[in-house]
Design a protein around this motif. Structure first.
Motif, PDB file in Angstrom:
ATOM      1  N   ALA A   1      37.710  22.278  42.660  1.00  0.00           N
ATOM      2  CA  ALA A   1      39.209  22.071  43.020  1.00  0.00           C
ATOM      3  C   ALA A   1      40.117  22.965  42.065  1.00  0.00           C
ATOM      4  O   ALA A   1      41.059  23.438  42.763  1.00  0.00           O
ATOM      5  N   VAL A   2      39.940  22.932  40.908  1.00  0.00           N
ATOM      6  CA  VAL A   2      40.883  23.821  39.931  1.00  0.00           C
ATOM      7  C   VAL A   2      40.500  25.317  40.117  1.00  0.00           C
ATOM      8  O   VAL A   2      41.298  26.225  40.112  1.00  0.00           O
ATOM      9  N   ARG A   3      39.097  25.443  40.195  1.00  0.00           N
ATOM     10  CA  ARG A   3      38.745  27.048  40.491  1.00  0.00           C
ATOM     11  C   ARG A   3      39.235  27.743  41.648  1.00  0.00           C
ATOM     12  O   ARG A   3      39.902  28.910  41.550  1.00  0.00           O
ATOM     13  N   ARG A   4      39.231  27.090  42.808  1.00  0.00           N
ATOM     14  CA  ARG A   4      39.489  27.753  44.112  1.00  0.00           C
ATOM     15  C   ARG A   4      40.913  28.557  44.163  1.00  0.00           C
ATOM     16  O   ARG A   4      40.932  29.678  44.611  1.00  0.00           O
ATOM     17  N   PRO A   5      42.050  27.858  43.911  1.00  0.00           N
ATOM     18  CA  PRO A   5      43.379  28.501  43.803  1.00  0.00           C
ATOM     19  C   PRO A   5      43.386  29.712  43.019  1.00  0.00           C
ATOM     20  O   PRO A   5      44.059  30.478  43.429  1.00  0.00           O
ATOM     21  N   ALA A   6      42.610  29.664  41.902  1.00  0.00           N
ATOM     22  CA  ALA A   6      42.628  30.646  40.901  1.00  0.00           C
ATOM     23  C   ALA A   6      41.928  32.064  41.851  1.00  0.00           C
ATOM     24  O   ALA A   6      42.341  33.267  41.594  1.00  0.00           O
ATOM     25  N   GLN A   7      40.944  31.866  42.436  1.00  0.00           N
ATOM     26  CA  GLN A   7      40.208  32.619  43.387  1.00  0.00           C
ATOM     27  C   GLN A   7      41.007  33.258  44.570  1.00  0.00           C
ATOM     28  O   GLN A   7      41.264  34.541  44.729  1.00  0.00           O
ATOM     29  N   ILE A   8      41.472  32.267  45.365  1.00  0.00           N
ATOM     30  CA  ILE A   8      42.121  32.618  46.366  1.00  0.00           C
ATOM     31  C   ILE A   8      43.564  33.193  46.152  1.00  0.00           C
ATOM     32  O   ILE A   8      43.851  34.208  46.773  1.00  0.00           O
ATOM     33  N   LEU A   9      44.394  32.557  45.055  1.00  0.00           N
ATOM     34  CA  LEU A   9      45.863  32.941  45.128  1.00  0.00           C
ATOM     35  C   LEU A   9      46.076  33.916  43.979  1.00  0.00           C
ATOM     36  O   LEU A   9      46.880  34.834  44.111  1.00  0.00           O
ATOM     37  N   ARG A  10      45.020  34.155  43.161  1.00  0.00           N
ATOM     38  CA  ARG A  10      45.334  35.123  41.949  1.00  0.00           C
ATOM     39  C   ARG A  10      44.096  36.267  42.215  1.00  0.00           C
ATOM     40  O   ARG A  10      44.086  37.182  41.203  1.00  0.00           O
ATOM     41  N   GLY A  11      43.105  36.072  43.124  1.00  0.00           N
ATOM     42  CA  GLY A  11      42.041  36.753  43.134  1.00  0.00           C
ATOM     43  C   GLY A  11      41.220  37.070  42.181  1.00  0.00           C
ATOM     44  O   GLY A  11      40.484  38.148  41.996  1.00  0.00           O
ATOM     45  N   LEU A  12      41.116  36.020  41.268  1.00  0.00           N
ATOM     46  CA  LEU A  12      39.991  36.200  40.227  1.00  0.00           C
ATOM     47  C   LEU A  12      38.570  35.969  40.635  1.00  0.00           C
ATOM     48  O   LEU A  12      38.324  35.249  41.737  1.00  0.00           O
ATOM     49  N   SER A  13      37.691  36.616  40.145  1.00  0.00           N
ATOM     50  CA  SER A  13      36.162  36.607  40.565  1.00  0.00           C
ATOM     51  C   SER A  13      35.845  34.871  39.899  1.00  0.00           C
ATOM     52  O   SER A  13      36.475  34.662  39.330  1.00  0.00           O
ATOM     53  N   ARG A  14      34.802  34.419  40.310  1.00  0.00           N
ATOM     54  CA  ARG A  14      34.225  33.274  39.783  1.00  0.00           C
ATOM     55  C   ARG A  14      34.258  33.025  38.342  1.00  0.00           C
ATOM     56  O   ARG A  14      34.804  32.343  37.755  1.00  0.00           O
ATOM     57  N   PRO A  15      33.474  34.161  37.609  1.00  0.00           N
ATOM     58  CA  PRO A  15      33.339  33.819  36.331  1.00  0.00           C
ATOM     59  C   PRO A  15      34.783  33.876  35.392  1.00  0.00           C
ATOM     60  O   PRO A  15      34.996  33.194  34.717  1.00  0.00           O
ATOM     61  N   GLU A  16      35.748  34.968  36.080  1.00  0.00           N
ATOM     62  CA  GLU A  16      37.029  34.928  35.830  1.00  0.00           C
ATOM     63  C   GLU A  16      37.653  33.616  35.730  1.00  0.00           C
ATOM     64  O   GLU A  16      38.483  33.003  34.965  1.00  0.00           O
ATOM     65  N   ALA A  17      37.399  32.944  37.127  1.00  0.00           N
ATOM     66  CA  ALA A  17      38.076  31.624  37.328  1.00  0.00           C
ATOM     67  C   ALA A  17      37.817  30.574  36.398  1.00  0.00           C
ATOM     68  O   ALA A  17      38.679  29.619  36.171  1.00  0.00           O
ATOM     69  N   ASP A  18      36.421  30.633  36.249  1.00  0.00           N
ATOM     70  CA  ASP A  18      35.660  29.729  35.275  1.00  0.00           C
ATOM     71  C   ASP A  18      36.501  29.778  34.078  1.00  0.00           C
ATOM     72  O   ASP A  18      36.580  28.614  33.415  1.00  0.00           O
ATOM     73  N   ALA A  19      36.485  30.955  33.493  1.00  0.00           N
ATOM     74  CA  ALA A  19      37.228  31.129  32.100  1.00  0.00           C
ATOM     75  C   ALA A  19      38.481  30.322  32.072  1.00  0.00           C
ATOM     76  O   ALA A  19      38.884  29.786  31.291  1.00  0.00           O
ATOM     77  N   ALA A  20      39.349  30.794  33.182  1.00  0.00           N
ATOM     78  CA  ALA A  20      40.734  30.222  33.440  1.00  0.00           C
ATOM     79  C   ALA A  20      40.817  28.922  33.328  1.00  0.00           C
ATOM     80  O   ALA A  20      41.586  28.040  32.764  1.00  0.00           O
ATOM     81  N   VAL A  21      39.899  28.189  34.153  1.00  0.00           N
ATOM     82  CA  VAL A  21      39.668  26.777  34.016  1.00  0.00           C
ATOM     83  C   VAL A  21      39.654  26.107  32.974  1.00  0.00           C
ATOM     84  O   VAL A  21      40.145  25.271  32.313  1.00  0.00           O
ATOM     85  N   ASP A  22      38.600  26.772  32.022  1.00  0.00           N
ATOM     86  CA  ASP A  22      38.066  26.101  30.680  1.00  0.00           C
ATOM     87  C   ASP A  22      39.331  26.166  29.802  1.00  0.00           C
ATOM     88  O   ASP A  22      39.458  25.228  29.118  1.00  0.00           O
ATOM     89  N   GLU A  23      40.037  27.315  29.768  1.00  0.00           N
ATOM     90  CA  GLU A  23      41.167  27.447  29.061  1.00  0.00           C
ATOM     91  C   GLU A  23      42.327  26.415  29.231  1.00  0.00           C
ATOM     92  O   GLU A  23      42.813  25.710  28.314  1.00  0.00           O
ATOM     93  N   LEU A  24      42.642  26.273  30.496  1.00  0.00           N
ATOM     94  CA  LEU A  24      43.517  25.017  30.997  1.00  0.00           C
ATOM     95  C   LEU A  24      43.119  23.761  30.724  1.00  0.00           C
ATOM     96  O   LEU A  24      43.689  22.773  30.077  1.00  0.00           O
ATOM     97  N   LEU A  25      41.783  23.419  30.739  1.00  0.00           N
ATOM     98  CA  LEU A  25      41.416  22.216  30.395  1.00  0.00           C
ATOM     99  C   LEU A  25      41.467  21.790  28.816  1.00  0.00           C
ATOM    100  O   LEU A  25      41.808  20.900  28.558  1.00  0.00           O
ATOM    101  N   ASP A  26      41.052  22.799  28.151  1.00  0.00           N
ATOM    102  CA  ASP A  26      41.534  22.724  26.669  1.00  0.00           C
ATOM    103  C   ASP A  26      42.763  22.458  26.489  1.00  0.00           C
ATOM    104  O   ASP A  26      43.148  21.617  25.486  1.00  0.00           O
ATOM    105  N   THR A  27      43.678  23.178  27.001  1.00  0.00           N
ATOM    106  CA  THR A  27      45.343  22.877  26.431  1.00  0.00           C
ATOM    107  C   THR A  27      45.569  21.434  27.040  1.00  0.00           C
ATOM    108  O   THR A  27      46.423  20.856  26.501  1.00  0.00           O
ATOM    109  N   LEU A  28      44.888  21.077  28.235  1.00  0.00           N
ATOM    110  CA  LEU A  28      45.059  19.566  28.777  1.00  0.00           C
ATOM    111  C   LEU A  28      44.387  18.608  28.045  1.00  0.00           C
ATOM    112  O   LEU A  28      44.453  17.521  28.511  1.00  0.00           O
ATOM    113  N   ALA A  29      43.812  18.883  27.215  1.00  0.00           N
ATOM    114  CA  ALA A  29      42.899  17.949  26.433  1.00  0.00           C
ATOM    115  C   ALA A  29      42.006  17.229  27.314  1.00  0.00           C
ATOM    116  O   ALA A  29      41.641  16.139  26.856  1.00  0.00           O
ATOM    117  N   LEU A  30      41.295  18.135  28.225  1.00  0.00           N
ATOM    118  CA  LEU A  30      40.272  17.461  28.963  1.00  0.00           C
ATOM    119  C   LEU A  30      39.078  18.210  28.622  1.00  0.00           C
ATOM    120  O   LEU A  30      38.750  19.186  28.423  1.00  0.00           O
TER     121      LEU A  30
END
Ligand code: ADP
Ligand code: MG
Length: 264
Positions: free
Chosen positions: A114-143
């Motif tokens: 759910a979190v990765r999809r918008p990064a792929q669709i709206l920012r055009g990130l590849s799946r590994p890039e989107a996954d990295a972006a997800v991990d970074e955000l989860l970290d900031t959100l203490a998840l």
């Protein structure tokens, strides 16, 4: 060369929204004009039923005004929402998070998906890039990254709400609209989430519209505050001023309610 983010402006001009058929027409939002920018944190307060959600849905193009217009950098949002390209532009610029994160997630998809999809669709990130972006955000959100492999029904309300924020922020919107995002959560987790939103928006030049019936939380997070009563804006000034020197009796009653001196 430094990348100076351009200032995005959402403008509501004489916006009204009526519901119901001719005889029992009900005006939920009544002739509201308001300017939001990617440099401002605007709080919208008012009791339940005052029209806050109806107004916010129109500000992000999820609902259409009966009369009046909402524009994004001068372009009518209702027109943008009509085409695929316009909708994409709208969603890249403005993201919306609401109170009920349960119904906004697909129960059959993991939270990571759910979190990765918008990064792929709206920012055009590849799946590994989107996954990295997800991990970074989860970290900031203490998840915990492992919690992202769960399904929406398998995490607590507070965690789901943070995933909901992650799903919006991964797009790197210019404006984040939050409608009662902490209202359903325990007081203990409310503060953490409010602090996160405040800090994130300041650090990322992200405009904020924070809608809540909770006056202290709204005042804490916003610079400018708008008080709504029966569909109208009755007061709009810097948050600190409204708290220290409320002009409208209704605003006074809202403040008193939180000081435990409920009058009516
Ligand atoms: N889709 C709808 N159909 C009919 N009435 C609605 C609809 N949405 C909101 N309303 C009414 O508009 C008023 C304002 O609602 P709302 O914007 O949800 O207020 P708030 O978010 O401040 O609690 C309420 O009286 C509500 O019942
Ligand atoms: Mg509401």
């Amino acid at each position: 060369m430094t990348d100076i983010p351009k200032i995005v402006t959402i403008q509501a001009s004489g916006v009204s929204r009526m519901f119901g058929a001719r005889h029992e027409r009900f005006t939920a939002v009544d002739d509201v004009s308001l300017t939001i920018t990617s440099r401002s944190a605007t709080g919208i307060v008012g009791e339940s039923g005052s029209g806050k959600s109806t107004l916010s849905r129109m500000l992000v193009g999820l609902d259409k005004p009966t009369t009046g217009t909402v524009t994004l950098d001068g372009n009518d949002i209702s027109d943008l929402a009509r085409t695929a390209d316009g909708m994409r532009e709208l969603r890249r610029t403005v993201q919306f998070v609401a109170q009920d994160s349960t119904s906004s997630f697909d129960p059959r998809r993991t939270l990571r998906y759910a979190v990765r999809r918008p990064a792929q669709i709206l920012r055009g990130l590849s799946r590994p890039e989107a996954d990295a972006a997800v991990d970074e955000l989860l970290d900031t959100l203490a998840l915990d990254p492992a919690s992202a492999d769960r399904y929406p029904g398998e995490v607590s309300g507070g965690q789901r709400q943070r995933f909901s924020l992650a799903r919006a922020l991964i797009v790197r919107p210019s404006v984040l609209m939050c409608d009662e995002v902490v209202s359903a959560l325990d007081v203990s987790v409310q503060g953490t989430i409010l602090n996160f939103i405040k800090q994130y928006c300041a650090e990322h030049d992200c405009g904020l519209v924070f809608v809540s019936h909770g006056l202290p939380a709204t005042a804490f997070i916003s610079d400018e505050m708008v008080v709504m009563y029966k569909g109208e804006i009755i007061e709009q000034r810097p948050a600190e001023e409204i708290i220290s020197d409320p002009r409208e009796p209704y605003t006074v009653s809202l403040i008193d309610a939180y000081r435990g001196k409920r009058t009516a």
